[in-house]
Design an enzyme around this catalytic site. Structure first.
Site, short mmCIF file in Angstrom:
data_model
loop_
_atom_site.label_atom_id
_atom_site.label_comp_id
_atom_site.label_asym_id
_atom_site.label_seq_id
_atom_site.Cartn_x
_atom_site.Cartn_y
_atom_site.Cartn_z
N HIS A 93 0.00 -3.45 8.14
CA HIS A 93 -0.96 -3.86 7.11
C HIS A 93 -0.56 -5.17 6.42
O HIS A 93 -1.39 -5.79 5.75
CB HIS A 93 -1.17 -2.74 6.08
CG HIS A 93 -0.04 -2.52 5.14
ND1 HIS A 93 0.87 -1.49 5.27
CD2 HIS A 93 0.35 -3.18 4.02
CE1 HIS A 93 1.75 -1.53 4.28
NE2 HIS A 93 1.45 -2.55 3.51
N ASP A 123 1.63 2.04 11.57
CA ASP A 123 1.66 0.97 10.56
C ASP A 123 2.90 0.09 10.74
O ASP A 123 3.52 -0.34 9.76
CB ASP A 123 1.60 1.52 9.14
CG ASP A 123 1.34 0.42 8.10
OD1 ASP A 123 0.71 -0.59 8.46
OD2 ASP A 123 1.79 0.55 6.95
N GLY A 197 4.43 -5.95 -2.30
CA GLY A 197 5.25 -7.04 -1.79
C GLY A 197 6.49 -6.54 -1.10
O GLY A 197 7.08 -7.24 -0.28
N ASN A 198 6.90 -5.30 -1.41
CA ASN A 198 8.03 -4.67 -0.73
C ASN A 198 7.66 -4.15 0.65
O ASN A 198 8.55 -3.82 1.44
CB ASN A 198 8.57 -3.50 -1.55
CG ASN A 198 9.63 -3.90 -2.55
OD1 ASN A 198 9.39 -3.86 -3.74
ND2 ASN A 198 10.80 -4.29 -2.08
N SER A 199 6.37 -4.01 0.92
CA SER A 199 5.94 -3.45 2.21
C SER A 199 6.56 -4.22 3.36
O SER A 199 6.49 -5.45 3.41
CB SER A 199 4.42 -3.49 2.33
OG SER A 199 3.82 -2.58 1.44
N GLY A 257 -0.10 17.83 24.65
CA GLY A 257 -1.15 18.66 25.25
C GLY A 257 -1.30 20.00 24.59
O GLY A 257 -1.65 21.01 25.22
N GLY A 260 -2.00 22.81 16.80
CA GLY A 260 -2.06 24.06 16.05
C GLY A 260 -2.16 23.82 14.56
O GLY A 260 -2.54 22.73 14.12
#
Length: 454
Positions: A93, A123, A197-199, A257, A260
């Site tokens: 992002h 992400d 800004g830390n992302s 495959g 639950g």
């Protein structure tokens, strides 16, 4: 004040008992994280992005105002250099839809970056900078499965664009799911201050190893600051995405495959479990890896390769961190008996044929792109179920489908009372002349029927 002498006596006894714990040198008194910060901070970078947004102008006004107007959107984030040849990991992002990306090191060197690969499902994004003969600092990846709740960690990034900042906290929780950030959810939660800004920045342990990529926070207001609840993507997932991108191939997560539901407090005793945990299997794909390994509906998956799973999100995360072609050891509970099933993980099959088509004409789905659902498509779209049917893949803005709020991920079940099992059947149903339309779709596990026109 009679208690004061007794209190002082106790204090003296405690002090005497701990006399050997008294700091013996100035260095012991001045304990600091500075050595770790000096080691790791140079490899944490600031990322600045630039995107040109074009504003469409109605044809009538274009004769007066000319060509469509443009404006520049800028954003910032953080990243981590993980290889000496200039490979940088950040959040997807942070760089999504960017036209230009600039990476700035802590020593103020600047480099233009290109995107090697992105994975919206996790992400994560992998960038590349070309430093030529210049040496680059590198942060080594640690083992996120080795950290424990209570461990000290440091968060490093560029909050609010003020410059590189280091904050300290502890690991507040592990395998945190249902926080709505990405498709594969098993986040490290920390109270180290993480702000806008830390992302994309680093979460490191006290040995200076990267254990997570800071991704998001919970804040009381949009764009607000830290309240001590931050989330990081574990390095186990970072390694998988890095390997997929840097090997020259596409990022491909394995397919189990089977799926639950979480075991609840109302059902765990009936399933012969000691506490509510694991995933109660309610669907197994015919011919898939899970079925071939012997997994059955009614089994409870409690661990993958010895790592406990608490819910379906945790199970999907554990499977996603393993390479395609590897064998996962699934610990299951079947009627009170514990078993271990070796499951050979495979890529999700792209069958049946998707027959991807954009719907035209004048009907409720005009402007929607649809496809036949299969496991590969479900994986790409981040959907939990790959049940057969027709899925909406995307919706073109400004179209009938857009105005009717048809959404990607919607499963089209019936048109005017007729069941729809394929794209071909959907096209045939929509080709009929109708004064009104009754459409039935499934969205997020809920089925709804809407009548349009008439």
């Amino acid at each position: 004040m009679r208690f004061l002498p007794a209190f002082l006596a106790v204090l003296l006894l405690v002090s005497a008992a701990h006399a050997q714990a008294v700091p013996q040198s100035r260095e012991q008194i001045q304990m600091s994280f500075a050595p770790v910060v000096k080691q790791v901070a140079p490899a944490v970078v600031n990322i600045y992005t630039r995107r040109v947004v074009r504003t469409n102008v109605d044809p009538f006004f274009r004769q007066f105002f000319g060509v469509p107007q443009e404006r520049v959107q800028r954003s910032l984030g953080s990243g981590v250099i993980v290889r000496p040849d200039g490979v940088v990991v950040t959040n997807n992002h942070v760089v999504r839809d960017s036209d230009e990306i600039t990476v700035v090191l802590s020593d103020r060197r600047e480099f233009e970056a290109k995107i090697l690969g992105t994975d919206e499902r996790t992400d994560l994004a992998v960038l590349k900078i070309d430093a030529g003969a210049q040496a680059l600092p590198v942060l080594n990846l640690g083992d996120s499965d080795a950290i424990e709740v209570g461990d000290l960690v440091l968060a490093i990034g560029n909050p609010f664009g003020v410059g590189q900042t280091v904050t300290m906290g502890i690991v507040s929780a592990l395998a945190r799911t249902s926080v709505g950030i990405s498709n594969y959810q098993s986040f490290i939660q920390t109270d180290a201050a993480i702000n806008p800004g830390n992302s994309g920045g680093a979460l490191v342990d006290l040995q200076g190893r990267l254990v997570g990529i800071n991704s998001s926070i919970i804040s009381p207001s949009e764009g607000g600051g830290s309240i001590g609840i931050g989330f990081a993507i574990p390095s186990a997932m970072v390694k998988v995405v890095l390997a997929g991108v840097t090997s020259g191939g596409k990022i491909q997560h394995p397919w189990l495959g089977g799926d639950g539901q979480a075991v609840t407090s109302e059902m765990f005793q009936q399933l012969h479990l000691t506490r509510p945990m694991g995933v109660l299997v309610n669907s197994v794909n015919a011919g898939g890896p899970a079925e071939q390994a012997g997994l059955k509906v009614g089994d409870v998956v409690t661990a993958v390769n010895g790592r406990e799973v608490e819910d379906p999100e945790g199970l999907r995360f554990r499977i996603a961190t393993l390479p395609v072609g590897s064998t996962a050891q699934l610990t299951i509970n079947r009627g009170g008996q514990e078993k271990v099933l070796p499951v050979k993980l495979a890529p999700p099959p792209d069958r049946p044929e998707r027959d991807t088509s954009e719907i035209g004409g004048h009907n409720p789905f005009t402007g929607a792109t649809v496809a036949n659902m299969n496991p590969a498509l479900a994986e790409e779209m981040g959907l939990q179920s790959a049940d057969p049917g027709v899925a909406v893949v995307k919706v073109r803005p400004g179209t009938i489908a857009h105005h009717l709020q048809i959404q990607p991920g919607d499963m089209i079940l019936r048109i005017n009372g007729h069941a729809v099992a394929s794209v071909a059947e959907l096209k045939l149903a929509l080709a009929q002349t109708a004064k009104s339309w009754s459409i039935t779709i499934r969205r997020g596990g809920e089925t709804m029927t809407v009548t349009i026109g008439g």
